[in-house]
Write a protein that holds these residues in place. Structure first.
Motif, short mmCIF file in Angstrom:
data_model
loop_
_atom_site.label_atom_id
_atom_site.label_comp_id
_atom_site.label_asym_id
_atom_site.label_seq_id
_atom_site.Cartn_x
_atom_site.Cartn_y
_atom_site.Cartn_z
N GLU A 282 -10.26 -5.85 4.16
CA GLU A 282 -8.83 -5.57 4.19
C GLU A 282 -8.49 -4.50 3.14
N LEU A 283 -7.33 -3.88 3.30
CA LEU A 283 -6.93 -2.79 2.39
C LEU A 283 -6.86 -3.24 0.94
N SER A 284 -6.51 -4.51 0.70
CA SER A 284 -6.35 -4.99 -0.68
C SER A 284 -7.68 -4.97 -1.45
N ARG A 285 -8.80 -4.86 -0.74
CA ARG A 285 -10.10 -4.77 -1.40
C ARG A 285 -10.27 -3.42 -2.09
N ARG B 154 -11.04 14.34 2.98
CA ARG B 154 -12.46 14.67 3.08
C ARG B 154 -13.06 14.27 4.43
N ASP B 155 -12.20 13.88 5.39
CA ASP B 155 -12.64 13.46 6.72
C ASP B 155 -13.59 12.27 6.69
N VAL B 156 -13.34 11.36 5.74
CA VAL B 156 -14.08 10.10 5.67
C VAL B 156 -13.18 9.05 6.31
N GLN B 157 -13.71 8.27 7.23
CA GLN B 157 -12.91 7.26 7.91
C GLN B 157 -12.92 5.95 7.11
N VAL B 158 -11.79 5.26 7.13
CA VAL B 158 -11.68 3.95 6.50
C VAL B 158 -11.27 2.96 7.58
N TRP B 159 -12.10 1.95 7.78
CA TRP B 159 -11.80 0.90 8.76
C TRP B 159 -11.61 -0.41 8.02
N THR B 160 -10.53 -1.12 8.35
CA THR B 160 -10.34 -2.46 7.79
C THR B 160 -10.30 -3.46 8.94
N ILE B 161 -10.77 -4.66 8.66
CA ILE B 161 -10.91 -5.65 9.73
C ILE B 161 -9.62 -6.46 9.89
N LYS B 162 -9.15 -7.08 8.82
CA LYS B 162 -7.95 -7.93 8.93
C LYS B 162 -6.70 -7.11 9.26
#
Length: 197
Positions: free
Chosen positions: A69-72, A90-98
Motif C-alpha cells: 500500500e502507499l503508506s509503506r 523517471r518512468d518508473v512504475q509504482v503498483w500498490t495492491i490494497k
C-alpha cells in the motif's frame, strides 16, 4: 526489473504479511519479483536515510516497484507524493495492491504527477511563509535573531579534537599532516592551535 518493497516500522512487526500479499498479487498477474527490498525503519525518516532512496536512484525506465500500500512508501502525504513524483519523472512504475494504483507513464499518471508536484510546491511555499511570519513576529517582539554582528561561532570543525591535536604536535607532526589526517586545510589547524595555546 520488478522490485518488491516491504517496510515495517518496528522489529515487532512482521514482513511476512506484506510479502504474502505481493506474492499472491504477482501470481494473479503472472509476473515474478526479481528483487526484494525489506527494511525496518519509520516511514517518517527521510527517503535519503532509507534503503528505498538508494533503490529509487538505481531504478531504470520501465522498472516496476510493487508494495502492499502507499503508506509503506512514507508516513505523510507530502513524502509519498514526492516519491511518486520522482518515480513518474523517471518512468518508473509504482503498483500498490490494497490501494490498487498503477502509476506509470500514461496520461492519468501524468495528471496525478502534476497534482503531486503542485501540492508539494504549495506545501513548501506554506512552510516558507510560516517561517517568515514567525521570524517577523520574533523580531517585532524585540528578539535578536542570529549571531551578533562581528561575533564568530565558538565551535569550529576541530572543536572537540584539542587533545588529539596536542598529542600530534608533541610528536612533531606538521600542521599540513594534521590537516590531512583531520580532513581540513592547514590554515584551519594553524588558527585552531593559536586559540587553544
Amino acid at each position: 526489473m520488478i522490485y518488491g518493497y516491504i517496510r515495517v516500522s518496528t522489529d515487532k512487526q512482521t514482513v511476512e504479511n506484506q510479502r504474502y500479499e505481493i506474492n499472491q498479487f504477482c501470481e494473479r498477474q503472472e509476473i515474478v519479483v526479481n528483487k526484494w527490498l525489506e527494511e525496518t525503519i519509520s516511514g517518517a525518516k527521510s527517503i535519503d536515510d532509507r534503503k528505498l532512496g538508494k533503490l529509487l536512484r538505481k531504478m531504470k525506465k520501465g522498472d516496476i516497484l510493487i508494495c502492499s500500500e502507499l503508506s509503506r512508501l512514507g508516513r505523510n502525504l507530502l513524502m509519498i507524493m514526492g516519491i511518486l513524483n520522482e518515480c513518474m519523472n523517471r518512468d518508473v512504475q509504482v503498483w500498490t495492491i490494497k490501494d490498487n494504483y498503477r502509476l506509470g507513464s500514461d496520461i492519468n499518471s501524468k495528471v496525478l504527477a502534476f497534482a503531486f508536484g503542485l501540492s508539494a510546491e504549495i506545501e513548501r511555499n506554506l512552510i516558507s511563509q510560516r517561517t517568515k511570519e514567525a521570524l517577523a513576529r520574533k523580531k517585532a517582539e524585540g528578539v535578536i535573531l542570529g549571531r551578533p554582528k562581528g561575533r564568530k561561532s565558538s565551535k569550529t570543525k576541530l572543536t572537540g579534537q584539542e587533545k588529539k591535536i596536542k598529542n600530534l604536535l608533541e610528536n612533531k607532526v606538521s600542521y599540513s599532516a594534521i590537516g590531512r589526517l583531520l580532513k581540513v586545510h592547514r590554515l584551519t589547524v594553524t588558527n585552531f592551535v593559536k586559540k587553544i595555546e
